[in-house]
Design a protein around this motif. Structure first.
Motif, PDB file in Angstrom:
ATOM      1  N   PRO A 128       0.718  -1.106  -0.064  1.00 35.85           N
ATOM      2  CA  PRO A 128      -0.092   0.013   0.108  1.00 35.85           C
ATOM      3  C   PRO A 128       0.931   1.417   0.019  1.00 35.85           C
ATOM      4  N   LYS A 164       0.686   4.031  -3.006  1.00 38.69           N
ATOM      5  CA  LYS A 164       0.308   5.396  -2.646  1.00 38.69           C
ATOM      6  C   LYS A 164       1.715   6.261  -3.207  1.00 38.69           C
ATOM      7  N   GLU A 188       0.964   7.134  -6.678  1.00 37.89           N
ATOM      8  CA  GLU A 188       0.068   7.983  -6.845  1.00 37.89           C
ATOM      9  C   GLU A 188       0.594   9.523  -6.564  1.00 37.89           C
ATOM     10  N   MET A 189       1.577   9.556  -5.794  1.00 36.06           N
ATOM     11  CA  MET A 189       2.228  10.948  -5.442  1.00 36.06           C
ATOM     12  C   MET A 189       3.471  11.231  -6.061  1.00 36.06           C
ATOM     13  N   THR A 230      -0.294  -0.015   8.325  1.00 37.55           N
ATOM     14  CA  THR A 230      -0.296  -0.237   6.932  1.00 37.55           C
ATOM     15  C   THR A 230      -1.178  -1.441   6.546  1.00 37.55           C
ATOM     16  N   ASP A 259      -4.479  -0.681   5.659  1.00 36.47           N
ATOM     17  CA  ASP A 259      -4.510  -0.167   4.199  1.00 36.47           C
ATOM     18  C   ASP A 259      -4.821  -1.241   3.380  1.00 36.47           C
ATOM     19  N   TYR A 310      -7.886  -2.335   0.657  1.00 30.32           N
ATOM     20  CA  TYR A 310      -7.689  -2.670  -0.888  1.00 30.32           C
ATOM     21  C   TYR A 310      -8.220  -4.004  -1.205  1.00 30.32           C
ATOM     22  N   TYR A 319      -5.668   4.677   6.403  1.00 30.52           N
ATOM     23  CA  TYR A 319      -4.855   5.934   5.780  1.00 30.52           C
ATOM     24  C   TYR A 319      -3.502   6.001   6.113  1.00 30.52           C
ATOM     25  N   SER A 339      -0.598   4.867   4.909  1.00 30.12           N
ATOM     26  CA  SER A 339       0.603   4.936   3.823  1.00 30.12           C
ATOM     27  C   SER A 339       0.585   6.380   3.485  1.00 30.12           C
ATOM     28  N   GLU A 340      -0.576   7.044   3.412  1.00 30.90           N
ATOM     29  CA  GLU A 340      -0.466   8.521   2.954  1.00 30.90           C
ATOM     30  C   GLU A 340       0.065   9.199   4.205  1.00 30.90           C
TER      31      GLU A 340
END
Length: 359
Positions: free
Chosen positions: A18, A22, A25-26, A174, A177, A181, A348, A350-351
């Motif tokens: 995860p 992430k 995505e970032m 995590t 997370d 998923y 959340y 991982s974020e």
């Protein structure tokens, strides 16, 4: 900013996939991530890749038959020495307490690369139980620039040991997370029904090296006695370790209620966990995963580095004696979750981990 996210075992990939997803995505925020596999558990790692639809960017492939902990450590350190010469990472992220994680963290520290420890601050209080995990996680925390504590309790443990509060961030775990998923990408009821077509069972996993021998025999005898008396079936994915398999198949031989199956992948395990009445395990990860589905955990160990499970009401530390495990099973079958809250996170983590290193 360039980061390397390290994994080598099945539990690690569940908890770092995860973070890697992430990170991808970032990329727009300036994160460039490599997914680094040591291959400490080759078969299990290969099995996990398909679930999260990710592949390793770098595969060290260190696994050979019957290697010792020192041999694993040597190969990981040597591999990372070469890798860190070639690639200039700002951060190396390791997870948990495996030999892979400890060796990678030390190698990065010695090369001046900042270390981030995912799931920092867990302690059993006994350096030899679990072995070698308790030593590994203490060492990793010592060399980490940032410690990502999964709970407030873990943060307090680190503060008591004298770590600077600025280095500690409470993120949640995590693994939650990862569960979110799987829940969102798979039909868990259909997956479970392919293994067992009803929900009158409890899930069992046993594998820890400190339990192999008489401790495991005691646990299995309690499980068998309880199952046969209460009419609740056992679903038990049996670990590949030959020593574990020998004990399990001997102690549960002829037990009609016991479904002894081959190891399952993470989706299948999550499906079995979701459908079970409760869980009996010596796994650390399942202690964190069960509360997501409101399941009670009988922890078949003498110690746990996850006291939040016990304190939250979702589990009991049963020990490894036949009588104490049997008593814990009788408590588990009467459990009703009510309004208990999952102590391990909200999905959340991982974020929060990645955002903290971008500041």
């Amino acid at each position: 900013m360039r980061i390397g996210i390290v994994f080598g075992t099945r539990p690690e990939i569940i908890k770092v996939a995860p973070v890697y997803l992430k990170a991808k995505e970032m990329e727009k925020d300036g994160i460039e991530a490599d997914f680094i596999c040591t291959g400490q558990h080759r078969e299990m790692v290969d099995m996990m890749k398909g679930i999260f639809n990710v592949e390793a960017d770098i595969d060290m492939n260190i696994m050979t038959a019957n290697q010792t902990l020192n041999e694993v450590m040597y190969k990981v350190v040597r591999g990372f020495e070469e890798l860190l010469k070639e690639r200039h990472y700002d951060w190396i992220f390791v997870q948990g307490d495996t030999t892979t994680a400890m060796a990678a963290a030390l190698a990065a520290f010695n090369r001046g690369v900042k270390v981030g420890h995912i799931e920092a601050g867990l302690r059993s209080g006994n350096l030899y139980d679990p072995f070698p995990e308790e030593m590994n996680r203490r060492v990793i925390d010592q060399v980490s620039e940032k410690m990502f504590a999964p709970t407030q309790r873990a943060k307090e443990t680190l503060l008591k040991e004298g770590f600077d509060e600025k280095r500690i961030i409470v993120t949640g775990n995590t693994v939650i997370d990862a569960q979110m998923y799987v829940v969102n990408h798979f039909d868990l009821e259909s997956v479970r029904k392919k293994i067992i077509d009803h929900e009158n069972y409890f899930l069992v996993t046993l594998h820890r090296r400190e339990n192999i021998g008489q401790r495991m025999r005691n646990i299995l005898r309690a499980l068998r006695k309880f199952s046969e008396k209460e009419g609740i079936e056992i679903v038990f994915p049996v670990h590949k370790n030959p020593k574990v398999r020998d004990i399990v198949y001997t102690e549960l031989d002829g037990c009609k209620n016991a479904h002894l199956i081959e190891p399952v992948d993470y989706v299948e395990l999550t499906a079995l966990l979701k459908g079970a009445r409760f869980v009996a395990t010596d796994s650390g990860g399942i202690q964190e995963e069960a509360p997501t589905f409101g399941k009670f955990v009988v922890v078949c160990r003498k110690t746990t580095e996850r006291p939040e499970l016990i304190e939250s009401g979702f589990g009991i530390l049963a020990g490894t004696e036949e009588e104490s495990v049997y008593a814990a099973l009788n408590r588990a079958v009467r459990f009703v979750p009510g309004t208990l809250k999952n102590p391990f996170g909200d999905g959340y983590a991982s974020e929060r981990i990645l955002s903290s290193v971008l500041r």
